[in-house]
Design a protein around this motif. Structure first.
Motif, short mmCIF file in Angstrom:
data_model
loop_
_atom_site.label_atom_id
_atom_site.label_comp_id
_atom_site.label_asym_id
_atom_site.label_seq_id
_atom_site.Cartn_x
_atom_site.Cartn_y
_atom_site.Cartn_z
N MET A 198 0.84 -1.19 0.00
CA MET A 198 0.00 0.00 0.00
C MET A 198 0.87 1.25 0.00
SD MET A 198 -3.24 -0.97 2.46
CE MET A 198 -2.31 -1.66 3.80
N ASN A 199 0.46 2.25 -0.75
CA ASN A 199 1.20 3.50 -0.86
C ASN A 199 1.07 4.30 0.43
OD1 ASN A 199 2.33 5.92 -1.51
ND2 ASN A 199 0.89 6.42 -3.16
N PRO A 200 2.18 4.49 1.15
CA PRO A 200 2.09 5.20 2.44
C PRO A 200 1.71 6.66 2.30
CG PRO A 200 4.38 4.84 1.83
CD PRO A 200 3.55 4.06 0.84
N ASP A 201 1.80 7.20 1.08
CA ASP A 201 1.44 8.60 0.86
C ASP A 201 -0.05 8.78 0.53
OD1 ASP A 201 4.07 9.47 1.25
OD2 ASP A 201 4.58 9.01 -0.83
N ASN A 202 -0.73 7.66 0.35
CA ASN A 202 -2.16 7.73 0.05
C ASN A 202 -2.91 8.23 1.28
OD1 ASN A 202 -4.98 6.56 0.11
ND2 ASN A 202 -4.41 5.99 -1.97
N PRO A 203 -3.78 9.26 1.15
CA PRO A 203 -4.49 9.81 2.32
C PRO A 203 -5.33 8.78 3.06
CG PRO A 203 -4.67 11.29 0.45
CD PRO A 203 -4.05 10.03 -0.07
N VAL A 204 -5.97 7.86 2.32
CA VAL A 204 -6.78 6.82 2.97
C VAL A 204 -5.89 5.88 3.76
CG1 VAL A 204 -8.27 4.82 2.53
CG2 VAL A 204 -8.67 6.97 1.31
N VAL A 205 -4.77 5.49 3.18
CA VAL A 205 -3.83 4.62 3.88
C VAL A 205 -3.28 5.31 5.12
CG1 VAL A 205 -1.60 3.44 3.69
CG2 VAL A 205 -3.23 3.34 1.79
N GLN A 206 -3.01 6.60 5.02
CA GLN A 206 -2.51 7.35 6.17
C GLN A 206 -3.54 7.37 7.30
OE1 GLN A 206 -1.47 11.17 4.52
NE2 GLN A 206 0.58 10.51 3.93
N LEU A 207 -4.81 7.59 6.95
CA LEU A 207 -5.86 7.58 7.98
C LEU A 207 -5.97 6.21 8.63
CD1 LEU A 207 -8.60 9.69 6.18
CD2 LEU A 207 -7.52 10.27 8.36
N CYS A 208 -5.87 5.16 7.82
CA CYS A 208 -5.94 3.80 8.38
C CYS A 208 -4.73 3.52 9.27
CB CYS A 208 -6.02 2.78 7.25
SG CYS A 208 -7.61 2.76 6.39
N ALA A 209 -3.56 4.02 8.89
CA ALA A 209 -2.37 3.84 9.73
C ALA A 209 -2.56 4.55 11.06
CB ALA A 209 -1.14 4.37 9.00
N GLN A 210 -3.13 5.75 11.02
CA GLN A 210 -3.42 6.46 12.28
C GLN A 210 -4.44 5.69 13.11
OE1 GLN A 210 -4.55 10.54 11.35
NE2 GLN A 210 -2.97 10.64 9.77
N GLY A 211 -5.42 5.11 12.44
CA GLY A 211 -6.41 4.31 13.15
C GLY A 211 -5.80 3.09 13.80
N MET A 212 -4.86 2.44 13.11
CA MET A 212 -4.18 1.28 13.69
C MET A 212 -3.36 1.67 14.91
SD MET A 212 -2.97 -0.61 10.18
CE MET A 212 -2.00 -1.85 11.05
N SER A 213 -2.74 2.85 14.85
CA SER A 213 -1.98 3.32 16.02
C SER A 213 -2.91 3.57 17.20
CB SER A 213 -1.23 4.61 15.67
OG SER A 213 -0.25 4.38 14.68
#
Length: 223
Positions: free
Chosen positions: A1-16
């Protein structure tokens, strides 16, 4: 997954947030990801995480079905590795809702896609989850391998358990899995270090399984 993708970033924040025990914050972030999705792939990713933060099996199932539909629409290599977890999650939700027949269909689908995952701890963990789901969809019969495992657990024989557990609990009912379990039993027997009753139980197990590991679909991994 592209770490710069806004959706991926939101999901990464959610996982944290999830890892920190902030469930409400995690769900809010995953919902924001869903609302920000601009294509089926992004929606698939967001729906996967949202499904984990639903209050009921019905809602969990609904979001996992959304995820599956979006993954099917994407239909390329980006979602190939999603299917084992996705079908397994749907199977678990269906079990919670009492639909054993359809649950088994999804656990079987998950088992059929495990090879799409790269080897490693995640694949090993998911295999155990799928095997557990398959066992939950069939009536439990007498299981001498489980009886042996219970004895080993009572004695905390970690060496024997480390050898036997992956084959016994991760089997998916295939002929290959059944042969793997029989081989492990033979290896453990060849060490000749277990107490006499357990050594005798191993001999009986190997004798029972040796003719051809017949009826593989009814073995330990599928019960």
């Amino acid at each position: 997954m592209n770490p710069d993708n806004p959706v991926v970033q939101l999901c990464a924040q959610g996982m944290s947030a999830e890892a920190e025990g902030r469930g409400a914050d995690a769900r809010a972030l995953f919902l924001r990801a869903w609302e920000a999705a601009t294509d089926d792939y992004e929606a698939c990713v967001a729906a996967h995480y949202l499904a984990r933060h639903q209050p009921t099996p019905e809602e969990t199932l609904r979001w996992n079905r959304k995820c599956l539909a979006r993954a099917d629409r994407v239909g390329d290599e980006r979602v190939r590795g999603f299917y084992p977890s996705l079908h397994g999650s749907i199977g678990r939700a269906l079990l919670d809702l009492g639909d054993v027949t359809e649950a088994r269909t999804h656990f079987e689908a998950a088992a059929g896609r495990l090879a799409d995952l790269p080897p490693g701890p995640y694949a090993d963990w998911l295999r155990l989850c799928v095997a557990r789901g398959l066992r939950a969809t069939v009536p439990q019969a007498e299981n001498p391998v489980r009886d042996l495992l219970t004895r080993l657990c009572e004695r905390a024989d970690l060496d024997a358990l480390a050898l036997l557990l992956p084959a016994a609990m991760g089997g998916l009912g295939t002929a290959e899995d059944e042969e793997r379990l029989t081989t492990v039993l033979r290896m453990l027997h060849a060490e000749r270090r277990l107490p006499a009753p357990e050594q005798a139980a191993l001999s009986e197990l190997i004798t029972l399984r040796s003719p051809s590991c017949e009826a593989s679909a009814h073995g330990v991994g599928s019960k």
